[in-house]
Scaffold this active site. Structure first.
Site, PDB file in Angstrom:
ATOM      1  N   HIS A   6     -36.864 -36.219  71.073  1.00 48.51           N
ATOM      2  CA  HIS A   6     -36.458 -35.028  71.828  1.00 48.51           C
ATOM      3  C   HIS A   6     -37.057 -33.723  71.286  1.00 48.51           C
ATOM      4  O   HIS A   6     -37.589 -32.918  72.026  1.00 48.51           O
ATOM      5  CB  HIS A   6     -34.935 -34.863  71.807  1.00 48.51           C
ATOM      6  CG  HIS A   6     -34.181 -36.076  72.259  1.00 48.51           C
ATOM      7  ND1 HIS A   6     -34.651 -36.923  73.227  1.00 48.51           N
ATOM      8  CD2 HIS A   6     -32.983 -36.583  71.881  1.00 48.51           C
ATOM      9  CE1 HIS A   6     -33.760 -37.885  73.436  1.00 48.51           C
ATOM     10  NE2 HIS A   6     -32.746 -37.706  72.626  1.00 48.51           N
ATOM     11  N   ASP A  39     -37.255 -40.094  77.757  1.00 49.81           N
ATOM     12  CA  ASP A  39     -36.743 -39.149  76.776  1.00 49.81           C
ATOM     13  C   ASP A  39     -35.904 -38.196  77.600  1.00 49.81           C
ATOM     14  O   ASP A  39     -36.443 -37.363  78.335  1.00 49.81           O
ATOM     15  CB  ASP A  39     -37.902 -38.399  76.105  1.00 49.81           C
ATOM     16  CG  ASP A  39     -37.405 -37.482  75.018  1.00 49.81           C
ATOM     17  OD1 ASP A  39     -36.383 -36.796  75.238  1.00 49.81           O
ATOM     18  OD2 ASP A  39     -38.023 -37.433  73.943  1.00 49.81           O
ATOM     19  N   HIS A  40     -34.587 -38.331  77.533  1.00 53.91           N
ATOM     20  CA  HIS A  40     -33.777 -37.619  78.521  1.00 53.91           C
ATOM     21  C   HIS A  40     -33.874 -36.099  78.392  1.00 53.91           C
ATOM     22  O   HIS A  40     -33.589 -35.371  79.332  1.00 53.91           O
ATOM     23  CB  HIS A  40     -32.316 -38.106  78.510  1.00 53.91           C
ATOM     24  CG  HIS A  40     -31.466 -37.501  77.439  1.00 53.91           C
ATOM     25  ND1 HIS A  40     -31.436 -37.982  76.162  1.00 53.91           N
ATOM     26  CD2 HIS A  40     -30.611 -36.449  77.461  1.00 53.91           C
ATOM     27  CE1 HIS A  40     -30.599 -37.239  75.452  1.00 53.91           C
ATOM     28  NE2 HIS A  40     -30.078 -36.312  76.214  1.00 53.91           N
TER      29      HIS A  40
HETATM   30  C1  BG6 Z   1     -29.319 -38.941  72.327  1.00 49.24           C
HETATM   31  C2  BG6 Z   1     -28.950 -39.282  70.918  1.00 49.24           C
HETATM   32  O1  BG6 Z   1     -30.625 -39.320  72.605  1.00 49.24           O
HETATM   33  O2  BG6 Z   1     -29.173 -37.547  72.510  1.00 49.24           O
HETATM   34  C3  BG6 Z   1     -27.529 -38.861  70.624  1.00 49.24           C
HETATM   35  O3  BG6 Z   1     -29.087 -40.683  70.715  1.00 49.24           O
HETATM   36  C4  BG6 Z   1     -27.344 -37.401  70.933  1.00 49.24           C
HETATM   37  O4  BG6 Z   1     -27.194 -39.118  69.274  1.00 49.24           O
HETATM   38  C5  BG6 Z   1     -27.853 -37.078  72.329  1.00 49.24           C
HETATM   39  O5  BG6 Z   1     -25.976 -37.121  70.849  1.00 49.24           O
HETATM   40  C6  BG6 Z   1     -27.859 -35.592  72.563  1.00 49.24           C
HETATM   41  O6  BG6 Z   1     -28.159 -35.346  73.891  1.00 49.24           O
HETATM   42  P1  BG6 Z   1     -27.687 -34.048  74.621  1.00 49.24           P
HETATM   43  O7  BG6 Z   1     -28.246 -34.182  75.991  1.00 49.24           O
HETATM   44  O8  BG6 Z   1     -26.206 -34.036  74.597  1.00 49.24           O
HETATM   45  O9  BG6 Z   1     -28.271 -32.897  73.836  1.00 49.24           O
END
Ligand code: BG6
Length: 491
Positions: free
Chosen positions: A245, A182-183
């Site tokens: 997230h 989960d980045h």
């Molecule tokens: C991803 C989603 O996990 O997270 C995308 O699949 C989204 O749709 C992105 O744009 C948002 O990540 P961040 O790091 O830009 O907030």
């Protein structure tokens, strides 16, 4: 030097967006910071015919566009000498044996001791089949070396499918070798939430329903759905952002202090929050959750969602959601958590706002109709930092009170270049460090919460589109919070 971290990183879906936007730049940056072991190589696996040379050339172009550090020919030369492309049908049979042989040759050359990290950056429908084949053809058997699997979201499409997938993967790899990525957990400021809470004497004692009025968690994006219409049609904001997230962000904000800082103690506390979420009854869903979809904005030249590539022209998928959530435990009873996320909005912001209760209307507050409440804002993106709003006397002869801010901006410092989430997460997966990856029960409880909403939604067609591309989102989201006498913080 041969290092314990040395491994082959095998990326299934190697020709996809994630590899060029995030994974290869992350490896490049790790190499700059001398974090990658020497005995390391990457094999990008895809179904398209292409040579390693062609693939590497594509990656070089992408790197120049997406890396946070600028292009350095020597570093790239080093990295590209360790990148290979391999064509494979994901549901092939003997092909996996040939692939194993090719991998073994490279492993011998790079002295990686058979350590393998399989990264599944493919469409979710392939997760099961790839894992099954890796297991069946012996590519995942440990033989004294590590064999790990890193899985991108979405982990299933509901609780039932997530359970089936989990069973499959656990059978092949064992829970201890599964890294559900989960980045958001790799973002600097998310990791900082625990430090802010548990390393500061003035926050933890007031982090509860006695002092906190409510919490807001926001993740808004200016980007539309771009090229991912096909995927998004099945996911929507609920499965794309909330189930993973945002619930992780909520869990970190609301968890009890862990007994230790080890992986399982932290995960144990996060899961308790998810377990404590109030699950809505079907007839309550509309009182607690609203959804939206962006329509066109001709003035700004923006398409509506239904006009984007690979989306259904009559789509009911939500590109925005806002929720009022409750955690049923002693710390948070009576404190609403308002969460919102959406695409194609006015601003890109990820932040947590802790709004404290107002003081009694005596002394200075007696005369004032409205007083700005104290707020702690944890900024995650695009700026990183913490900012505190409190009341002070306006300089001068009167006793006027004005809200002032104390701002700590982490990435405003010149030269500060915060590592990308994927850098930290890839390195952790190589080290076998799992704190920033989600455990199965966290996934399970988040699906329980989400399923209740999705089931109710299936029974009612939404009135879409209901917000203009480039705006602050649908009016229903403002109504949701304003009927409680509160307002979204749009800084
Ligand atoms: C991803 C989603 O996990 O997270 C995308 O699949 C989204 O749709 C992105 O744009 C948002 O990540 P961040 O790091 O830009 O907030």
């Amino acid at each position: 030097m041969i290092s314990e971290l040395g491994n082959a990183m095998v990326i299934f879906g190697g020709t996809g967006d994630l590899t060029k936007r995030k994974l290869v730049p992350a490896l490049y940056n790790l190499l700059i910071e001398k974090q990658l072991p020497d005995n390391f190589f990457v094999v990008a696996v895809g179904r398209r015919d292409k040579t390693t040379e062609e693939f590497v050339e594509e990656m070089e172009i992408a790197l120049k566009e997406f890396s946070r550090n600028s292009y350095d020919e020597n570093i790239w030369k080093n990295l590209k000498s360790r990148i290979f492309y391999y064509r494979l049908n994901f549901d092939g049979t003997e092909e996996y044996l040939e692939f194993d042989t090719a991998l073994c040759k490279l492993e011998h050359k790079y002295e990686t001791r058979g350590n393998r990290m399989f990264y599944l950056a493919v469409s979710p429908e392939y997760f099961g089949v790839i894992v099954e084949k890796l297991h069946e053809y012996g590519l995942a058997s440990d033989n004294g070396s590590f064999k790990r699997v890193v899985i991108e979201k979405p982990f299933g499409k509901d609780l039932e499918s997530a359970k089936a997938l989990s069973k499959h993967i656990t059978h092949a790899f064992g829970e201890e070798n599964i890294y559900r990525i989960d980045h958001y957990l790799g973002k600097e400021m998310l990791q900082n939430i625990m430090v802010i809470r548990f390393a500061n004497a003035f926050f933890e004692p007031i982090w509860n329903n006695k002092y906190i009025d409510h919490v807001q968690i926001t993740s808004t994006e200016t980007l539309p759905v771009e090229e991912r219409g096909g995927y998004y049609e099945k996911a929507g904001a609920m499965k794309d952002m909330l189930q993973n997230h945002l619930l992780q962000l909520l869990a970190l904000t609301a968890m009890e202090p862990p007994v230790r800082l080890d992986t399982e103690s932290i995960r144990d506390e996060k899961v308790k929050v998810l377990k404590g979420l109030k699950i809505y009854e079907e007839d309550e869903v509309n009182d607690y959750v609203v959804r939206g979809q962006y329509g066109p904005n001709e003035e700004m030249g923006f398409n509506g969602y239904r006009q984007e590539r690979r989306t259904d022209p009559d789509s009911d998928i939500e590109t925005y959601i806002a929720l009022k959530m409750e955690i049923e435990n002693f710390r948070w009873s009576g404190v609403p958590f308002y969460i919102r996320t959406g695409k194609r909005l006015k601003e890109k912001t990820v932040e947590v706002v802790i709004q404290f209760k107002s003081l009694a209307k005596i002394l200075y507050l007696k005369e004032l109709d409205e007083m700005m409440p104290n707020q702690l804002i944890i900024r995650i993106q695009p700026t990183e930092g913490v900012f505190l709003r409190f009341n002070a006397k306006k300089p001068g002869q009167t006793n006027d009170i004005v809200p002032v801010k104390m701002d700590f901006c982490q990435n405003c410092e010149i030269g500060y270049n915060s590592p990308e989430a994927y850098e930290r997460l890839l390195l952790d997966a190589m080290k076998g460090e799992k704190t920033l990856f989600t455990r199965w029960d966290e996934v399970e409880y988040s699906w329980r919460f989400v399923d209740a909403i999705q089931n109710a939604w299936k029974k009612e067609r939404p009135d879409f589109p209901n917000y203009e591309a480039g705006s602050h989102g649908p009016k229903v989201a403002d109504d949701l919070i304003e009927r409680d006498g509160r307002r979204w913080v749009n800084e």
